[in-house]
Design a protein around this motif. Structure first.
Motif, PDB file in Angstrom:
ATOM      1  N   MET A   1      45.112  92.083   6.562  1.00  0.00           N
ATOM      2  CA  MET A   1      46.224  91.681   7.558  1.00  0.00           C
ATOM      3  C   MET A   1      47.707  91.788   7.084  1.00  0.00           C
ATOM      4  SD  MET A   1      46.698  88.326  10.073  1.00  0.00           S
ATOM      5  CE  MET A   1      45.026  88.618  10.772  1.00  0.00           C
ATOM      6  N   GLU A   2      48.457  92.623   7.837  1.00  0.00           N
ATOM      7  CA  GLU A   2      49.856  92.678   7.615  1.00  0.00           C
ATOM      8  C   GLU A   2      50.656  91.425   7.739  1.00  0.00           C
ATOM      9  OE1 GLU A   2      51.690  96.532   8.516  1.00  0.00           O
ATOM     10  OE2 GLU A   2      50.265  96.378  10.078  1.00  0.00           O
ATOM     11  N   SER A   3      51.646  91.199   6.841  1.00  0.00           N
ATOM     12  CA  SER A   3      52.278  89.816   6.955  1.00  0.00           C
ATOM     13  C   SER A   3      53.381  90.039   8.212  1.00  0.00           C
ATOM     14  CB  SER A   3      52.809  89.804   5.766  1.00  0.00           C
ATOM     15  OG  SER A   3      53.871  90.671   5.381  1.00  0.00           O
ATOM     16  N   VAL A   4      53.725  88.810   8.624  1.00  0.00           N
ATOM     17  CA  VAL A   4      54.743  88.531   9.779  1.00  0.00           C
ATOM     18  C   VAL A   4      56.117  88.632   9.290  1.00  0.00           C
ATOM     19  CG1 VAL A   4      55.378  87.301  11.806  1.00  0.00           C
ATOM     20  CG2 VAL A   4      52.922  87.673  11.364  1.00  0.00           C
ATOM     21  N   THR A   5      57.015  89.442   9.802  1.00  0.00           N
ATOM     22  CA  THR A   5      58.604  89.005   9.206  1.00  0.00           C
ATOM     23  C   THR A   5      59.031  87.878   9.651  1.00  0.00           C
ATOM     24  OG1 THR A   5      59.374  90.057  11.300  1.00  0.00           O
ATOM     25  CG2 THR A   5      58.933  91.799   9.559  1.00  0.00           C
TER      26      THR A   5
ATOM     27  N   ASN B   1      61.649  86.838  10.610  1.00  0.00           N
ATOM     28  CA  ASN B   1      62.687  86.799  11.784  1.00  0.00           C
ATOM     29  C   ASN B   1      61.848  86.880  13.227  1.00  0.00           C
ATOM     30  OD1 ASN B   1      62.393  89.431  11.412  1.00  0.00           O
ATOM     31  ND2 ASN B   1      64.431  89.902  11.950  1.00  0.00           N
ATOM     32  N   GLY B   2      60.484  87.098  13.046  1.00  0.00           N
ATOM     33  CA  GLY B   2      59.727  87.109  14.571  1.00  0.00           C
ATOM     34  C   GLY B   2      58.407  87.432  14.114  1.00  0.00           C
ATOM     35  N   ASN B   3      57.838  87.872  15.196  1.00  0.00           N
ATOM     36  CA  ASN B   3      56.267  88.094  15.330  1.00  0.00           C
ATOM     37  C   ASN B   3      56.065  89.342  15.050  1.00  0.00           C
ATOM     38  OD1 ASN B   3      55.822  85.509  16.001  1.00  0.00           O
ATOM     39  ND2 ASN B   3      56.237  85.866  18.074  1.00  0.00           N
ATOM     40  N   LEU B   4      56.804  90.439  14.506  1.00  0.00           N
ATOM     41  CA  LEU B   4      56.590  91.697  14.213  1.00  0.00           C
ATOM     42  C   LEU B   4      56.018  91.677  12.693  1.00  0.00           C
ATOM     43  CD1 LEU B   4      59.521  93.589  15.500  1.00  0.00           C
ATOM     44  CD2 LEU B   4      57.449  93.140  16.668  1.00  0.00           C
ATOM     45  N   THR B   5      54.949  92.769  12.763  1.00  0.00           N
ATOM     46  CA  THR B   5      54.432  92.895  11.388  1.00  0.00           C
ATOM     47  C   THR B   5      55.443  93.663  10.604  1.00  0.00           C
ATOM     48  OG1 THR B   5      53.188  94.873  11.839  1.00  0.00           O
ATOM     49  CG2 THR B   5      51.933  92.638  12.045  1.00  0.00           C
ATOM     50  N   ARG B   6      55.282  94.076   9.254  1.00  0.00           N
ATOM     51  CA  ARG B   6      56.224  94.876   8.674  1.00  0.00           C
ATOM     52  C   ARG B   6      56.032  96.340   9.222  1.00  0.00           C
ATOM     53  NH1 ARG B   6      58.278  92.219   4.359  1.00  0.00           N
ATOM     54  NH2 ARG B   6      57.020  90.372   3.408  1.00  0.00           N
ATOM     55  N   SER B   7      54.964  96.620   9.563  1.00  0.00           N
ATOM     56  CA  SER B   7      55.012  98.019   9.924  1.00  0.00           C
ATOM     57  C   SER B   7      55.652  98.249  11.526  1.00  0.00           C
ATOM     58  CB  SER B   7      53.345  98.302  10.281  1.00  0.00           C
ATOM     59  OG  SER B   7      53.179  99.751  10.819  1.00  0.00           O
TER      60      SER B   7
ATOM     61  N   GLN C   1      62.925 100.027  13.557  1.00  0.00           N
ATOM     62  CA  GLN C   1      64.088 100.666  12.832  1.00  0.00           C
ATOM     63  C   GLN C   1      64.052 101.942  12.889  1.00  0.00           C
ATOM     64  OE1 GLN C   1      63.334  97.101   9.341  1.00  0.00           O
ATOM     65  NE2 GLN C   1      63.958  99.394   8.612  1.00  0.00           N
ATOM     66  N   ILE C   2      62.947 102.759  13.101  1.00  0.00           N
ATOM     67  CA  ILE C   2      62.944 104.135  13.045  1.00  0.00           C
ATOM     68  C   ILE C   2      63.426 104.671  14.471  1.00  0.00           C
ATOM     69  CG2 ILE C   2      61.348 106.019  13.231  1.00  0.00           C
ATOM     70  CD1 ILE C   2      59.758 104.598  10.867  1.00  0.00           C
TER      71      ILE C   2
ATOM     72  N   VAL D   1      64.020 103.771   5.730  1.00  0.00           N
ATOM     73  CA  VAL D   1      62.602 103.995   5.239  1.00  0.00           C
ATOM     74  C   VAL D   1      62.414 105.342   4.573  1.00  0.00           C
ATOM     75  CG1 VAL D   1      61.918 102.398   7.031  1.00  0.00           C
ATOM     76  CG2 VAL D   1      61.895 104.807   7.322  1.00  0.00           C
ATOM     77  N   SER D   2      61.311 105.511   4.021  1.00  0.00           N
ATOM     78  CA  SER D   2      61.254 107.016   3.547  1.00  0.00           C
ATOM     79  C   SER D   2      60.754 107.833   4.563  1.00  0.00           C
ATOM     80  CB  SER D   2      59.967 106.879   2.436  1.00  0.00           C
ATOM     81  OG  SER D   2      58.631 106.549   3.250  1.00  0.00           O
ATOM     82  N   LYS D   3      60.959 109.332   4.323  1.00  0.00           N
ATOM     83  CA  LYS D   3      60.568 110.414   5.463  1.00  0.00           C
ATOM     84  C   LYS D   3      58.942 110.216   5.656  1.00  0.00           C
ATOM     85  CE  LYS D   3      60.939 115.343   6.135  1.00  0.00           C
ATOM     86  NZ  LYS D   3      61.198 116.448   5.344  1.00  0.00           N
ATOM     87  N   GLN D   4      58.117 109.772   4.493  1.00  0.00           N
ATOM     88  CA  GLN D   4      56.764 109.625   4.658  1.00  0.00           C
ATOM     89  C   GLN D   4      56.574 108.505   5.674  1.00  0.00           C
ATOM     90  OE1 GLN D   4      54.680 108.776   1.078  1.00  0.00           O
ATOM     91  NE2 GLN D   4      52.597 108.875   2.253  1.00  0.00           N
ATOM     92  N   THR D   5      57.316 107.532   5.701  1.00  0.00           N
ATOM     93  CA  THR D   5      56.872 106.447   6.696  1.00  0.00           C
ATOM     94  C   THR D   5      57.193 106.894   8.067  1.00  0.00           C
ATOM     95  OG1 THR D   5      57.427 104.706   5.057  1.00  0.00           O
ATOM     96  CG2 THR D   5      57.611 104.174   7.337  1.00  0.00           C
ATOM     97  N   VAL D   6      58.190 107.678   8.266  1.00  0.00           N
ATOM     98  CA  VAL D   6      58.832 108.143   9.601  1.00  0.00           C
ATOM     99  C   VAL D   6      57.486 108.995  10.127  1.00  0.00           C
ATOM    100  CG1 VAL D   6      60.266 109.432  10.822  1.00  0.00           C
ATOM    101  CG2 VAL D   6      61.018 108.298   9.225  1.00  0.00           C
TER     102      VAL D   6
END
Length: 207
Positions: A1-5, A7-13, A19-20, A47-52
Motif C-alpha cells: 500500500m502506498e503511503s499518504v502524503t 498534507n492530505g489524503n493523496l498517495t505519493r503516486s 504535480q504533472i 519528477v522524472s520523464k519516466q514517471t510522466v
C-alpha cells in the motif's frame, strides 16, 4: 500500500500525478501544445520523464487529462446528475458550479490557447472539445433522457437541450471575457442571471 502524503489524503503516486497535471497545464497554456515537451513537463513537475510516461502514455493523453482536471467533469457526473426525479435541484447545483467554471481564468486560458493554435494544430481543439465540452454535453444529454422518461419534463431533443442550456449560461460575461474586455460590471448580477437561465429552461420543457 502506498503511503499518504503529510498534507492530505493523496498517495505519493497521486501527488506526483497532480504535480504533472499542474505543470502540463502551465506549459500548454504558456507556450502552446506544440512547443511543450514531456521533458519540460517532467522538469517543471519535479519528477522524472519516466514517471510522466508511467501516468500518461503520450502528450495527447496528458493534454486531455490536464483539461479534465480543470473541468472536473467527473465530479459533475458523480455528485450532480444522479437523481432524475429532482432536475430542479440538480440543475441548480450544476449552474452554480459550471457558471463559475466557464468564466474562470483557467477555463478562459485553455480556450484561448486552443483557439490561437487552431489553424496550425486543429487536433488540439479536437482534443479540448472531446475532453471538455463534448464530455459535459454527453453527461447532460444522458441526464435529460432519464428525466424525460419520468414524464414531468419533455425534451424534444436531449442533445440540443443540453447545448441550449450551456450556451445560455455563457451569457454576456463570458463573451466579454473571451474578447479580453473587463466584465466587473456583470459580476454582481451573474448569480441572478444564471438562476434565471435555469428557471426559463425548466419552464420551457415542463409538461
Amino acid at each position: 500500500m502506498e503511503s499518504v502524503t503529510p498534507n492530505g489524503n493523496l498517495t505519493r503516486s497521486e501527488q506526483k500525478r497532480l504535480q504533472i497535471l499542474e505543470a502540463a497545464m502551465e506549459l500548454f497554456c504558456g507556450q502552446g501544445f506544440p512547443n511543450t515537451s514531456m521533458d519540460e513537463v517532467a522538469k517543471l513537475a519535479g519528477v522524472s520523464k519516466q514517471t510522466v510516461y508511467s501516468h500518461f502514455g503520450s502528450k495527447d493523453e496528458l493534454f486531455v487529462a490536464s483539461i479534465e482536471s480543470r473541468c472536473v467533469v467527473q465530479r459533475l457526473a458523480e455528485d450532480v446528475f444522479t437523481d432524475p426525479s429532482q432536475p430542479e435541484l440538480a440543475l441548480s447545483s450544476f449552474v452554480e458550479y459550471f457558471g463559475d467554471l466557464i468564466v474562470s481564468p483557467e477555463a478562459l486560458k485553455v480556450f484561448t490557447t486552443c483557439v490561437a493554435q487552431s489553424e496550425t494544430h486543429p487536433g488540439i481543439s479536437a482534443l479540448f472539445f472531446d475532453a471538455g465540452p463534448q464530455h459535459l454535453l454527453n453527461l447532460l444529454t444522458g441526464y435529460f433522457e432519464d428525466v424525460h422518461k419520468l414524464g414531468v419534463y419533455q425534451f424534444d431533443d436531449c442533445r440540443s437541450c443540453a447545448v441550449r442550456l450551456c450556451l445560455m449560461m455563457y451569457g454576456e460575461m463570458r463573451l466579454k471575457l473571451e474578447l479580453g474586455l473587463n466584465a466587473d460590471d456583470l459580476v454582481e448580477g451573474r448569480a441572478d442571471y444564471l438562476t434565471g437561465c435555469i428557471t426559463m429552461f425548466l419552464k420551457a420543457y415542463k409538461v
